[in-house]
Enzyme design. Structure first.
Site, PDB file in Angstrom:
ATOM      1  N   SER A   8       3.380   1.176   0.658  1.00 21.64           N
ATOM      2  CA  SER A   8       3.256   0.815  -0.753  1.00 21.64           C
ATOM      3  C   SER A   8       3.841  -0.556  -1.074  1.00 21.64           C
ATOM      4  O   SER A   8       3.358  -1.565  -0.577  1.00 21.64           O
ATOM      5  CB  SER A   8       3.898   1.912  -1.611  1.00 21.64           C
ATOM      6  OG  SER A   8       3.669   1.684  -2.973  1.00 21.64           O
ATOM      7  N   HIS A   9       4.896  -0.583  -1.890  1.00 23.39           N
ATOM      8  CA  HIS A   9       5.473  -1.840  -2.374  1.00 23.39           C
ATOM      9  C   HIS A   9       6.615  -2.321  -1.485  1.00 23.39           C
ATOM     10  O   HIS A   9       7.298  -3.286  -1.835  1.00 23.39           O
ATOM     11  CB  HIS A   9       5.975  -1.650  -3.807  1.00 23.39           C
ATOM     12  CG  HIS A   9       6.881  -0.462  -3.964  1.00 23.39           C
ATOM     13  ND1 HIS A   9       6.402   0.821  -3.881  1.00 23.39           N
ATOM     14  CD2 HIS A   9       8.216  -0.365  -4.164  1.00 23.39           C
ATOM     15  CE1 HIS A   9       7.415   1.665  -4.023  1.00 23.39           C
ATOM     16  NE2 HIS A   9       8.519   0.974  -4.191  1.00 23.39           N
ATOM     17  N   ASP A  62       0.747  -4.167  -6.143  1.00 19.97           N
ATOM     18  CA  ASP A  62       1.610  -3.970  -4.972  1.00 19.97           C
ATOM     19  C   ASP A  62       0.777  -3.958  -3.703  1.00 19.97           C
ATOM     20  O   ASP A  62      -0.436  -4.192  -3.717  1.00 19.97           O
ATOM     21  CB  ASP A  62       2.443  -2.692  -5.114  1.00 19.97           C
ATOM     22  CG  ASP A  62       1.623  -1.426  -5.080  1.00 19.97           C
ATOM     23  OD1 ASP A  62       0.400  -1.482  -5.304  1.00 19.97           O
ATOM     24  OD2 ASP A  62       2.199  -0.353  -4.813  1.00 19.97           O
ATOM     25  N   ASP A  84      -0.436  -1.715  -1.627  1.00 19.85           N
ATOM     26  CA  ASP A  84      -1.590  -0.825  -1.425  1.00 19.85           C
ATOM     27  C   ASP A  84      -2.465  -0.699  -2.661  1.00 19.85           C
ATOM     28  O   ASP A  84      -3.422   0.075  -2.669  1.00 19.85           O
ATOM     29  CB  ASP A  84      -1.127   0.555  -0.940  1.00 19.85           C
ATOM     30  CG  ASP A  84      -0.346   1.328  -1.987  1.00 19.85           C
ATOM     31  OD1 ASP A  84       0.375   0.704  -2.783  1.00 19.85           O
ATOM     32  OD2 ASP A  84      -0.430   2.574  -1.994  1.00 19.85           O
ATOM     33  N   ASP A 115      -1.946   0.386  -5.860  1.00 24.80           N
ATOM     34  CA  ASP A 115      -1.905   1.424  -6.893  1.00 24.80           C
ATOM     35  C   ASP A 115      -0.999   1.057  -8.076  1.00 24.80           C
ATOM     36  O   ASP A 115      -1.141   1.623  -9.153  1.00 24.80           O
ATOM     37  CB  ASP A 115      -1.524   2.797  -6.312  1.00 24.80           C
ATOM     38  CG  ASP A 115      -0.182   2.812  -5.600  1.00 24.80           C
ATOM     39  OD1 ASP A 115       0.459   1.756  -5.487  1.00 24.80           O
ATOM     40  OD2 ASP A 115       0.222   3.907  -5.141  1.00 24.80           O
ATOM     41  N   ARG A 116      -0.112   0.091  -7.897  1.00 23.68           N
ATOM     42  CA  ARG A 116       0.758  -0.319  -9.003  1.00 23.68           C
ATOM     43  C   ARG A 116       0.268  -1.615  -9.635  1.00 23.68           C
ATOM     44  O   ARG A 116      -0.408  -2.404  -8.971  1.00 23.68           O
ATOM     45  CB  ARG A 116       2.192  -0.515  -8.519  1.00 23.68           C
ATOM     46  CG  ARG A 116       2.825   0.745  -7.986  1.00 23.68           C
ATOM     47  CD  ARG A 116       4.259   0.486  -7.535  1.00 23.68           C
ATOM     48  NE  ARG A 116       4.808   1.670  -6.911  1.00 23.68           N
ATOM     49  CZ  ARG A 116       6.059   2.098  -7.048  1.00 23.68           C
ATOM     50  NH1 ARG A 116       6.906   1.410  -7.785  1.00 23.68           N
ATOM     51  NH2 ARG A 116       6.470   3.186  -6.437  1.00 23.68           N
ATOM     52  N   LYS A 121      -2.670   6.542  -8.866  1.00 19.56           N
ATOM     53  CA  LYS A 121      -2.581   5.443  -9.813  1.00 19.56           C
ATOM     54  C   LYS A 121      -3.444   4.300  -9.302  1.00 19.56           C
ATOM     55  O   LYS A 121      -3.731   4.236  -8.115  1.00 19.56           O
ATOM     56  CB  LYS A 121      -1.134   5.019 -10.031  1.00 19.56           C
ATOM     57  CG  LYS A 121      -0.261   4.904  -8.807  1.00 19.56           C
ATOM     58  CD  LYS A 121       1.199   4.736  -9.209  1.00 19.56           C
ATOM     59  CE  LYS A 121       2.111   4.695  -7.997  1.00 19.56           C
ATOM     60  NZ  LYS A 121       2.737   5.969  -7.696  1.00 19.56           N
TER      61      LYS A 121
END
Length: 562
Positions: free
Chosen positions: A118-119, A290, A292, A294-295, A391
């Site tokens: 992710s982030h 981010d 991947d 999703d944010r 998300k």
């Protein structure tokens, strides 16, 4: 049809610590590249699906970070040996997390393996991750991830087709024979399905006219920053090719194994380049994603910051300007418990159900699956809808551009109008990192005892000329309305009569320390144009007084302020 090779049984032994959270298993690259480490975890993930795995279709892809492509190729060889019938693999191993969710749902796949941390920072010295999404497209629930963990403590062997050669850099379908059974690998264009999906949700023709200036004579000046994460190709296809934005509108659109040294976390600290650039006043909207995808973070002209809590509330208010919701209706809103309650006020005004759930996107999925929820968000820069079960950063930006097109207003003016109707939830999060665990546990226990005492409700606290009266206080528990599962001890919360809230959560990692998270949600009905830091100070001071945080942690200031 190519000869895939024979199934090999490879002996192995368990590794400690392969317990996935909601967002999968995240470790340093050096951990994942130990002999059999990744193989063990992938085998256990496949085994957790039981008999359903045989003849199934799975989606595989990730955020392009270091080790992503090699892990994807390894997964192909393991899946081939375990009775999977077909794999849909993103070209070069690239698929955003929202794209994986969309592909699972569109192809009625058994699930998907997402290669992402992710982030978190990427590169050979940094992080990698693997998570499994189930057939609804959402993160695997606790029961599933607990099963993976149990299998990981007992594993003795894994299956592999060592000789299977696959070039995941080339789009196309290859059929193999593995021990006499057909096995298909389809390497897919990473963005095509997702872009089609967005075109079904939004009116791209109307948005193109707005972005180009055809509809109002003034092109929309945007700065979209992919932070060298997975969204680069999606951003280029949607904003440049489909919506006609200028090339200079997008930056850092090449996914890099180390994200080019950037920390792919879309907030005011790590997206500083975006913030500084938009602050000069040359852009109408800035957005970052981010690793991947999703944010998201949204900022307006001169870097006017939209909190994730406000972003969720504004989108909720205008949801029906988006064709998808015109067609399917609006079925309720939700937020994670620590997220400011701004969306609750919108739900109340519109007569919609509003759910408050623990942190973790899986809690939204159950409500979406039964049609009680269509929009949700978290204070940690996550926003999404029931079009998928993750998300979705790009979706959120398209939603904001749709609102700008509909209202003809700037982002700042949209927010000011929203606050004039609903009031404003000033919000901040203080993180105190690497605190000693024992005094933190004592702090939480002491605070819980104090706030759940019979005489706490009704008490008043004053600071800086403001007085807040306690309405209720508890350690948040959640009973899922759908499957009746119960999540306990999800965070201490104090709710005041005006809707303001104090929330405190502890994230612990054994003896290595803990992060204390303090969330402040200060509601103002009239004074909506104040400076956030000034408006929040009275309630922050009250929170520090009630929790005795400086005494227990020895900290006079947080490590990070969001």
């Amino acid at each position: 049809m190519s000869q895939g090779g024979k199934v090999e049984i490879v002996q192995t032994t368990p590794y400690e610590g392969q317990k996935p959270g909601t967002s999968g298993l995240r470790k340093k690259v050096k951990v994942f590249t130990q002999p059999n480490y990744t193989e063990n975890f992938v085998q256990c993930t496949l085994d957790a699906n039981g008999a359903a795995l045989d003849g199934s279709t799975l989606v595989v892809g990730g955020d392009g970070r270091f080790y992503c492509k090699e892990a994807a190729e390894l997964i192909v060889r393991i899946a081939a040996a375990n009775g999977v019938s077909k794999l849909l693999v993103g070209q070069n191993g690239i698929l955003s997390t929202p794209a994986v969710s969309s592909l699972i749902r569109h192809n009625k796949a058994l699930g998907g393996i997402v290669l992402t941390a992710s982030h978190n920072p990427g590169g050979p010295e940094n992080d990698f991750g693997i998570k499994f999404n189930t057939e609804n497209g959402g993160p695997a629930p606790d029961a599933f991830t607990n099963h993976i963990h149990k299998l990981s403590t007992e594993i003795k062997s894994y299956k592999l087709v060592r000789g299977l050669q696959i070039d995941i850099g080339k789009v196309g379908e290859t059929s193999y024979t593995v021990d006499g059974k057909p096995f298909v690998v389809e390497v897919i264009d990473s963005v095509a399905n997702y872009v089609r999906h967005m075109e079904q949700i939004f009116d791209f023709g109307k948005l193109r006219d707005f972005v180009s200036g055809k509809s109002n004579g003034k092109p929309l000046k945007m700065r979209i920053d992919s932070m060298n994460g997975v969204t680069g190709a999606y951003v280029r296809e949607i904003f440049l090719n489909r919506l006609g934005a200028a090339e200079a509108s997008v930056v850092h659109t090449t996914p890099l194994p180390d994200f080019g040294g950037l920390h792919p976390d879309p907030n005011l600290t790590y997206a500083k380049d975006l913030v500084d650039t938009v602050a000069k006043g040359d852009y109408d909207i800035g957005a970052a994603f981010d690793g991947d995808g999703d944010r998201n973070m949204i900022i307006g002209s001169k870097a006017f910051f939209v909190t994730p809590s406000d972003s969720l509330a504004v989108i909720a208010h205008y949801l029906e300007v988006i064709p998808y919701f015109q067609k399917n209706g609006v079925h309720g809103f939700a937020r994670s418990m620590p997220t400011a309650s701004a969306v609750d006020l919108v739900g109340k005004k519109l007569g919609k159900e509003v759910f408050e759930v623990p942190t973790g996107w899986k809690y939204f999925g159950n409500l979406m699956d039964v049609g009680r929820l269509c929009l949700c968000g978290e204070e940690s820069f996550g926003t999404g809808s029931d079009h998928i079960r993750e998300k979705d950063g790009i979706w959120a930006v398209l939603a904001w551009i749709s609102v700008m097109q509909h209202t003809g207003k700037s982002i700042e003016d949209i927010l000011k109008q929203h606050w004039s109707v609903y009031g404003r939830n000033y919000f901040t999060r203080y993180d105190y990192e690497e605190c000693d665990l024992e005094p933190c546990n004592e702090m939480m226990a002491t605070m819980e005892k104090n706030i759940t005492a019979a005489d706490f409700a009704g008490k008043s606290f004053s600071s800086g000329g403001k007085t807040y009266k306690v309405k209720q206080a508890d350690n948040f528990n959640y009973t899922d309305p759908v499957d009746k599962s119960v999540a306990t001890k999800q965070g201490l919360r104090i709710v005041f009569e005006d809707g303001s809230r104090i929330v405190m959560r502890l994230s612990g990692t054994g003896s290595s320390g803990a992060t204390v998270r303090l969330y402040i949600d200060s509601y103002e009905k009239e004074n909506v144009l104040g400076q956030a830091s000034v408006m929040l100070k009275p309630l922050i001071d009250i929170a520090l007084e009630i929790s005795q945080l400086p005494k227990f942690t020895g900290r006079t200031a947080p490590t990070v302020i969001t």
